[in-house]
Design a protein around this motif. Structure first.
Motif, PDB file in Angstrom:
ATOM      1  N   PHE A  75      92.975  41.752   3.152  1.00  0.00           N
ATOM      2  CA  PHE A  75      93.605  41.645   4.498  1.00  0.00           C
ATOM      3  C   PHE A  75      94.621  42.551   4.598  1.00  0.00           C
ATOM      4  CE2 PHE A  75      91.547  37.386   4.655  1.00  0.00           C
ATOM      5  CZ  PHE A  75      90.396  37.525   4.949  1.00  0.00           C
ATOM      6  N   ILE A  76      94.809  43.189   5.875  1.00  0.00           N
ATOM      7  CA  ILE A  76      96.189  43.912   6.177  1.00  0.00           C
ATOM      8  C   ILE A  76      97.270  43.126   6.118  1.00  0.00           C
ATOM      9  CG2 ILE A  76      97.340  45.141   8.226  1.00  0.00           C
ATOM     10  CD1 ILE A  76      94.429  46.186   9.001  1.00  0.00           C
ATOM     11  N   ASP A  77      97.162  41.771   6.671  1.00  0.00           N
ATOM     12  CA  ASP A  77      98.241  41.017   6.669  1.00  0.00           C
ATOM     13  C   ASP A  77      98.613  40.399   5.142  1.00  0.00           C
ATOM     14  OD1 ASP A  77      99.843  38.565   6.530  1.00  0.00           O
ATOM     15  OD2 ASP A  77      99.332  38.059   8.382  1.00  0.00           O
ATOM     16  N   SER A  78      99.549  40.750   4.383  1.00  0.00           N
ATOM     17  CA  SER A  78      99.552  40.421   3.076  1.00  0.00           C
ATOM     18  C   SER A  78      99.560  39.025   2.681  1.00  0.00           C
ATOM     19  CB  SER A  78     100.861  41.065   2.354  1.00  0.00           C
ATOM     20  OG  SER A  78     101.852  40.881   2.941  1.00  0.00           O
ATOM     21  N   LEU A  79     100.333  38.452   3.682  1.00  0.00           N
ATOM     22  CA  LEU A  79     100.412  36.794   3.389  1.00  0.00           C
ATOM     23  C   LEU A  79      99.062  36.299   3.662  1.00  0.00           C
ATOM     24  CD1 LEU A  79     102.093  34.166   3.092  1.00  0.00           C
ATOM     25  CD2 LEU A  79     102.638  34.191   5.833  1.00  0.00           C
ATOM     26  N   ALA A  80      98.320  36.600   4.647  1.00  0.00           N
ATOM     27  CA  ALA A  80      97.129  36.165   4.643  1.00  0.00           C
ATOM     28  C   ALA A  80      96.012  36.520   3.430  1.00  0.00           C
ATOM     29  CB  ALA A  80      96.295  36.645   5.845  1.00  0.00           C
ATOM     30  N   GLU A  81      96.226  37.445   2.960  1.00  0.00           N
ATOM     31  CA  GLU A  81      95.407  37.726   1.651  1.00  0.00           C
ATOM     32  C   GLU A  81      95.924  36.892   0.629  1.00  0.00           C
ATOM     33  OE1 GLU A  81      92.947  39.410  -1.050  1.00  0.00           O
ATOM     34  OE2 GLU A  81      92.871  39.579   1.153  1.00  0.00           O
TER      35      GLU A  81
END
Length: 467
Positions: A75-81
């Protein structure tokens, strides 16, 4: 089986014992987990060298952080990944069933469990999510829990809880055209207050609920928590059984008949005693819209924003805060309020029947200029069903964006967020300050059909004018 309410019966059947605190140690039949409230719980288990006691009673999916447009990994959002990877690892390490993106069964946790027949009458269900009360639509007792309680259920399959009182919330009569389950629950919360249910389980009863589909009942129970109730439920009946029959985890063969007999026995007895009873008339309910910063600050679409003198003394401070934040004038009609963004989806209203009702309004019409409108199915199965019915084509032809399954612009822990002071017509469940991703964004809660009407007109509209 002792006489009493369904709540009493299910509670007693799942009681392990009484703790020194006076609380009940309650066995939890089904534990649902997702990526937001489970990582810390698993970490606490590892710190204590504990295992998941009953992994076969735990089911996981990913919903809050998933993008609903591009779902390419990482995912672009590193925290979401990072959260995604943590859930994947924890499920693999503990042999937990996990419905990941692309499995065909991923989606919002409170959508996927019912649609697969995991949710059944007489169960105790817990999940680290406020809106776990949804599952009560089946005659289950379902609790939203915190992260430390997620740890407790993983480790022991039990929860420490104080027993609740039971309020019977009765609604009788036939809903008028253009009035939906969302309007019913917003009306109840408006009348009883956001704190009215504190200390209670709500039993939703009466002819109005008896005639609702299971998906409509889920909408109502989903928002029991918004009225302060710890859980809400509807007694299981033929509608419940018809919905469950043939689903993935539903009993089969001879077991089906036994299950129906058992589930029926759990219904509240005719002479059950309640701690409180309130009665409403369906004829008094019209399409309802929230104007303020709590789900209890709602009015009929034909009404005006309440003036300060209409509030009880203890409610005036919150009302003044709402006027200021929402920038809506007391005494102004809610109908005609300009909208920027229209969101159809969430665990409250992201099911197939919700999308069908919204599509009826959108069909042959077009989203107003300058309006961002999008539809987010509650699960991959809902998305597939909607596409098989051509609903995606109806929405796209009308100028709506058609998205992948997820929570989307409800908690906005994903790319779907309001910007600045944008005002949103939303089919979700909370209109708190900043709830949809902007610290100054404003949310008006309403039914999916009402959201579709607002998208077409670019302002709050009485959906009955378009049906």
């Amino acid at each position: 089986m002792s006489k009493g309410t369904l709540f009493d019966k299910v509670w007693d059947l799942h009681t392990v014992g009484t703790l020194p605190s006076g609380q009940t140690q309650l066995f939890i039949g089904l534990h649902l987990i997702h990526e937001v409230t489970s990582p810390q719980a698993f970490a606490m288990l590892r710190d204590r060298n504990l295992k998941v006691m009953f992994p076969d009673r735990t089911v996981a999916t990913v919903d809050h952080i998933v993008p609903t447009d591009s779902q390419a990994r990482p995912f672009i959002d590193s925290l979401a990944e990072e959260m995604m990877q943590e859930l994947e690892r924890n499920c693999k390490d503990n042999n937990i069933r996990f419905y990941n993106i692309g499995s065909g069964s991923q989606g919002i946790v409170h959508v996927i469990a019912p649609e697969q027949g995991l949710t059944q009458p007489g169960m105790t269900i817990a999940c680290g999510d406020s809106h776990t009360s949804t599952h009560g639509a089946f005659g289950a007792i379902a609790f939203g829990i915190g992260t430390s309680q997620v740890r407790d259920v993983l480790a022991s399959q039990t929860l420490a809880l104080a027993k609740l009182k039971v309020r019977k919330v009765e609604v009788n009569g036939t809903l008028k055209p253009g009035v939906y389950a969302k309007d019913v629950i917003l009306h109840i919360i408006r009348k009883l207050g956001v704190k009215g249910g504190v200390g209670y389980a709500y039993e939703y009863a009466g002819t109005t609920f008896e005639h609702m589909s299971m998906e409509e009942r889920m909408t109502v129970c989903n928002m029991a928590i918004e009225g302060g109730a710890r859980c809400g439920y509807v007694n299981p009946d033929a509608v419940t059984f018809e919905y469950l029959k043939g689903r993935d985890f539903a009993p089969t063969g001879a077991d089906w008949g036994k299950a129906v007999e058992w589930w029926t026995s759990l219904r509240s007895d005719a002479d059950a005693e309640y701690d409180d009873v309130v009665v409403f008339d369906a004829a008094d309910i019209e399409p309802t819209v929230t104007w303020g910063i709590t789900p209890g600050q709602g009015i009929g679409v034909s009404e005006a924003v309440p003036t300060a003198d209409s509030w009880a003394e203890e409610d005036r401070v919150l009302a003044q805060e709402a006027y200021s934040y929402m920038d809506l004038a007391p005494g102004a009609p809610i109908k005609g309020t300009k909208i920027d963004v229209c969101f159809i989806g969430s665990c409250t209203n992201g099911r197939i029947s919700d999308l069908r009702e919204a599509a009826k309004v959108a069909k042959g019409r077009h989203v107003a200029d300058g309006i961002k409108a999008f539809v987010v199915p509650g699960s991959e199965r809902v998305k597939q069903q909607a596409e098989s019915e051509g609903l995606d084509k109806i929405f796209e032809a009308a100028g709506f964006e058609w998205r992948n399954a997820g929570c989307s612009m409800c908690l906005a822990m994903n790319p779907d967020k309001l910007v600045g002071q944008q005002i949103s017509a939303s089919s979700s469940n909370r209109n708190f300050k900043g709830r949809q991703g902007s610290s100054s964004g404003r949310t008006l809660l309403m039914s999916p059909a009402m959201v579709a009407a607002a998208a077409i007109k670019g302002q709050v509209t009485d959906v009955r004018e378009l049906l």
